[in-house]
Design a protein around this motif. Structure first.
Motif, PDB file in Angstrom:
ATOM      1  N   UNK A 282       0.833  -1.203   0.000  1.00 53.05           N
ATOM      2  CA  UNK A 282       0.000   0.000   0.000  1.00 53.05           C
ATOM      3  C   UNK A 282       0.871   1.257   0.000  1.00 53.05           C
ATOM      4  N   UNK A 283       1.942   1.216   0.766  1.00 46.79           N
ATOM      5  CA  UNK A 283       2.849   2.362   0.823  1.00 46.79           C
ATOM      6  C   UNK A 283       3.494   2.620  -0.534  1.00 46.79           C
ATOM      7  N   UNK A 284       3.909   1.542  -1.205  1.00 53.35           N
ATOM      8  CA  UNK A 284       4.543   1.682  -2.521  1.00 53.35           C
ATOM      9  C   UNK A 284       3.557   2.249  -3.544  1.00 53.35           C
ATOM     10  N   UNK A 285       2.335   1.770  -3.510  1.00 53.88           N
ATOM     11  CA  UNK A 285       1.335   2.258  -4.468  1.00 53.88           C
ATOM     12  C   UNK A 285       1.031   3.732  -4.213  1.00 53.88           C
ATOM     13  N   UNK A 286       0.946   4.108  -2.933  1.00 47.56           N
ATOM     14  CA  UNK A 286       0.676   5.509  -2.610  1.00 47.56           C
ATOM     15  C   UNK A 286       1.786   6.418  -3.109  1.00 47.56           C
ATOM     16  N   UNK A 287       3.034   5.925  -3.010  1.00 47.01           N
ATOM     17  CA  UNK A 287       4.157   6.712  -3.512  1.00 47.01           C
ATOM     18  C   UNK A 287       4.055   6.902  -5.018  1.00 47.01           C
ATOM     19  N   UNK A 288       3.638   5.883  -5.732  1.00 47.11           N
ATOM     20  CA  UNK A 288       3.478   6.004  -7.180  1.00 47.11           C
ATOM     21  C   UNK A 288       2.323   6.935  -7.537  1.00 47.11           C
ATOM     22  N   UNK A 289       1.256   6.879  -6.734  1.00 46.72           N
ATOM     23  CA  UNK A 289       0.134   7.782  -6.999  1.00 46.72           C
ATOM     24  C   UNK A 289       0.528   9.249  -6.838  1.00 46.72           C
ATOM     25  N   UNK A 290       1.448   9.503  -5.928  1.00 45.76           N
ATOM     26  CA  UNK A 290       1.879  10.879  -5.676  1.00 45.76           C
ATOM     27  C   UNK A 290       2.938  11.351  -6.660  1.00 45.76           C
ATOM     28  N   UNK A 291       3.460  10.459  -7.491  1.00 40.44           N
ATOM     29  CA  UNK A 291       4.520  10.838  -8.427  1.00 40.44           C
ATOM     30  C   UNK A 291       3.927  11.305  -9.752  1.00 40.44           C
ATOM     31  N   UNK A 292       4.677  12.123 -10.540  1.00 38.60           N
ATOM     32  CA  UNK A 292       4.180  12.594 -11.850  1.00 38.60           C
ATOM     33  C   UNK A 292       3.955  11.472 -12.851  1.00 38.60           C
ATOM     34  N   UNK A 293       4.642  10.347 -12.647  1.00 39.23           N
ATOM     35  CA  UNK A 293       4.527   9.238 -13.612  1.00 39.23           C
ATOM     36  C   UNK A 293       3.095   8.724 -13.688  1.00 39.23           C
ATOM     37  N   UNK A 294       2.356   8.887 -12.592  1.00 35.91           N
ATOM     38  CA  UNK A 294       1.005   8.324 -12.563  1.00 35.91           C
ATOM     39  C   UNK A 294       0.054   9.027 -13.514  1.00 35.91           C
ATOM     40  N   UNK A 295       0.456  10.193 -14.042  1.00 34.68           N
ATOM     41  CA  UNK A 295      -0.406  10.929 -14.946  1.00 34.68           C
ATOM     42  C   UNK A 295      -0.266  10.474 -16.390  1.00 34.68           C
ATOM     43  N   UNK A 296       0.635   9.523 -16.658  1.00 37.90           N
ATOM     44  CA  UNK A 296       0.826   9.037 -18.026  1.00 37.90           C
ATOM     45  C   UNK A 296      -0.393   8.249 -18.482  1.00 37.90           C
ATOM     46  N   UNK A 297      -0.566   8.205 -19.814  1.00 39.02           N
ATOM     47  CA  UNK A 297      -1.713   7.510 -20.401  1.00 39.02           C
ATOM     48  C   UNK A 297      -1.225   6.365 -21.279  1.00 39.02           C
ATOM     49  N   UNK A 298      -1.849   5.200 -21.131  1.00 41.22           N
ATOM     50  CA  UNK A 298      -1.537   4.027 -21.952  1.00 41.22           C
ATOM     51  C   UNK A 298      -2.682   3.797 -22.925  1.00 41.22           C
ATOM     52  N   UNK A 299      -2.355   3.655 -24.208  1.00 49.07           N
ATOM     53  CA  UNK A 299      -3.359   3.404 -25.241  1.00 49.07           C
ATOM     54  C   UNK A 299      -3.204   1.967 -25.731  1.00 49.07           C
ATOM     55  N   UNK A 300      -4.257   1.211 -25.612  1.00 47.12           N
ATOM     56  CA  UNK A 300      -4.250  -0.186 -26.061  1.00 47.12           C
ATOM     57  C   UNK A 300      -5.023  -0.274 -27.362  1.00 47.12           C
ATOM     58  N   UNK A 301      -4.343  -0.735 -28.423  1.00 45.25           N
ATOM     59  CA  UNK A 301      -4.965  -0.886 -29.748  1.00 45.25           C
ATOM     60  C   UNK A 301      -5.208  -2.364 -30.018  1.00 45.25           C
ATOM     61  N   UNK A 302      -6.443  -2.791 -30.035  1.00 49.36           N
ATOM     62  CA  UNK A 302      -6.724  -4.192 -30.356  1.00 49.36           C
ATOM     63  C   UNK A 302      -6.614  -4.448 -31.851  1.00 49.36           C
ATOM     64  N   UNK A 303      -6.878  -5.698 -32.232  1.00 51.02           N
ATOM     65  CA  UNK A 303      -6.768  -6.071 -33.647  1.00 51.02           C
ATOM     66  C   UNK A 303      -7.886  -5.480 -34.496  1.00 51.02           C
ATOM     67  N   UNK A 304      -9.002  -5.108 -33.855  1.00 51.79           N
ATOM     68  CA  UNK A 304     -10.132  -4.574 -34.613  1.00 51.79           C
ATOM     69  C   UNK A 304      -9.814  -3.145 -35.050  1.00 51.79           C
ATOM     70  N   UNK A 305     -10.002  -2.869 -36.317  1.00 57.57           N
ATOM     71  CA  UNK A 305      -9.691  -1.536 -36.853  1.00 57.57           C
ATOM     72  C   UNK A 305     -10.630  -0.484 -36.268  1.00 57.57           C
TER      73      UNK A 305
END
Length: 441
Positions: A282-305
């Motif tokens: 829980x402590x590790x996750x909270x540290x990541x939530x407070x860091x700027x990295x947590x604002x990044x966005x991941x885009x997942x593109x499936x096989x369907x066009x």
């Protein structure tokens, strides 16, 4: 050489005078022909039946698990050995039977025509039969027709049983109700009964999903289905098991206080270790939530066009945090409950006011409830296993099924051969009588 003429009357007189010789010779030829045909028929007689096989994959020449089905090797030697034992035959072994047993595929005429046309056209065509003719040369085994029928039936029965063990989800419930509950504490007895009930429920639920309408005949001609077993276990849990666990925990019933305190203390240590791990996570996750990295966005593109999903890293961390915090709360509650139990067992919980006499009275009630639940669960497991056996037999009976009773096939027409022997004997005897009459003259 002097030539003589003989009238029909004289011929008849000669034959009539030698009638006893004619009868004896004719009877001898008849007996020899009849005996020889019987002996030959016994040595070459066969018992045959037709079997249909309808499991998934047979039309592609495969067993249900995808392995190749070779009909020439389908009936294993151990199957024949078991069938011989069931028939109670002596003097023959699996090798003898296998050399006198043939399984031939039955190919319909229209399929044979299609195969021939494909060959003539230079094409390839595969056909895997689902119907087979099973033939046993009982004459070659020197066993009677009835023994041959019994052996052939037992071979089919053992083949079905072997198929059931290998390819059908056969699960017989292990019975733990024969445990010596006097050697277990009350809470342990409850856990044994509860796990046995869950085991029954798991297998019954699986069978209900396969065939909810199946009904078997249990001892006493009782019609019963998988849902009926589930109703029984549900009633047992609500009426018997809940009473055992509630009285045991409410009145802190135990046969060995020191042992139960030790057990609960060990459980607290294990859960505390798990709690520490989750709190660190829980402590590790909270540290990541407070860091700027947590604002990044991941885009997942499936096989369907033209379709995609956007998942933020921050949302992923939040989901994981919720899961960890839920686990922490559960572990903390478990630890608090176990610690309360320890305090009560040690007499350190001032809110726990149960007298020794109350505990002794409740122990009698719980012990009786355990024996009652065990007896009922034993009957449930017995009925469930009998139902499972019938269900497996029902499945295999439709998968491997004889289309006709084993029939005796004679290779010799005994009546015809006996008639031929009689005619040959009569003709030869007449010739002998005439020759004898001529010789005497």
């Amino acid at each position: 050489m002097e030539e003589r003429e003989i009238s029909l009357k004289d011929l008849f007189d000669v034959v009539w005078k030698g009638k006893f010789l004619i009868i004896v010779i004719s009877a001898a030829f008849l007996l020899v022909a009849f005996t020889a045909s019987i002996v030959y028929d016994n040595r070459s007689s066969q018992i045959t039946t037709v079997v249909t096989m309808q499991w998934s994959g047979i039309s592609a020449g495969e067993y249900p698990d995808g392995t190749r089905f070779e009909y020439t090797e389908a009936i294993e030697p151990y199957i024949i050995t078991d069938a011989i034992a069931e028939t109670e035959l002596e003097g023959i072994n699996a090798g003898d039977v296998r050399s006198n047993l043939v399984l031939d595929p039955i190919v319909p005429n229209d399929v044979s025509t299609l195969i021939q046309q494909a060959i003539q056209n230079g094409e390839q065509m595969s056909y895997y039969a689902t119907d087979y003719r099973l033939t046993l040369n009982n004459g070659g085994l020197n066993i009677s027709v009835n023994e041959g029928r019994d052996l052939l039936n037992n071979i089919l029965e053992q083949f079905r049983y072997d198929f059931e063990k290998k390819y059908i989800n056969q699960r017989i419930i292990l019975d733990y109700t024969n445990a010596d509950f006097d050697s277990y504490d009350y809470i342990e007895a409850y856990e044994i009964l509860d796990q046995q009930t869950k085991l029954v429920d798991g297998i019954m639920n699986l069978r209900v999903s396969e065939d909810p309408g199946f009904v078997g005949q249990i001892s006493g001609d009782r019609g019963i289905g998988f849902n009926d077993i589930l109703v029984q276990t549900s009633l047992l849990r609500s009426l018997e098991l809940n009473q055992i666990i509630s009285r045991t925990n409410t009145y802190m019933l135990t046969k060995d206080v020191d042992y139960l305190v030790t057990k609960y203390t060990y459980d607290v240590e294990i859960k505390q270790l798990e709690l520490d791990k989750h709190e660190a996570k829980e402590t590790d996750i909270q540290a990541l939530l407070d860091s700027p990295v947590s604002q990044e966005t991941t885009i997942i593109l499936p096989n369907i066009d033209n379709e995609f999903k956007i998942i933020t890293y921050y949302q992923t961390l939040l989901d994981e945090m919720v899961s960890v915090q839920s686990s922490i709360a559960e572990l903390q509650q478990d630890i608090n409950y176990l610690q309360m139990q320890i305090d009560r067992l040690k007499g350190e919980d001032l809110d726990f006011n149960v007298t020794l006499q109350q505990q002794q009275d409740e122990e009698v009630i719980v012990a009786a409830a355990i024996n009652s639940a065990n007896d009922k669960l034993d009957n449930i497991v017995s009925d469930a296993n009998e139902l499972l056996v019938q269900y497996n037999d029902y499945i295999t009976s439709s998968i491997i099924k004889p289309l006709m009773a084993p029939e005796y096939q004679s290779n010799v027409n005994v009546v015809l051969y006996s008639a031929i022997g009689l005619i040959a004997g009569a003709g030869l005897s007449v010739v002998i009588v005439l020759f004898k009459h001529d010789w005497e003259k």
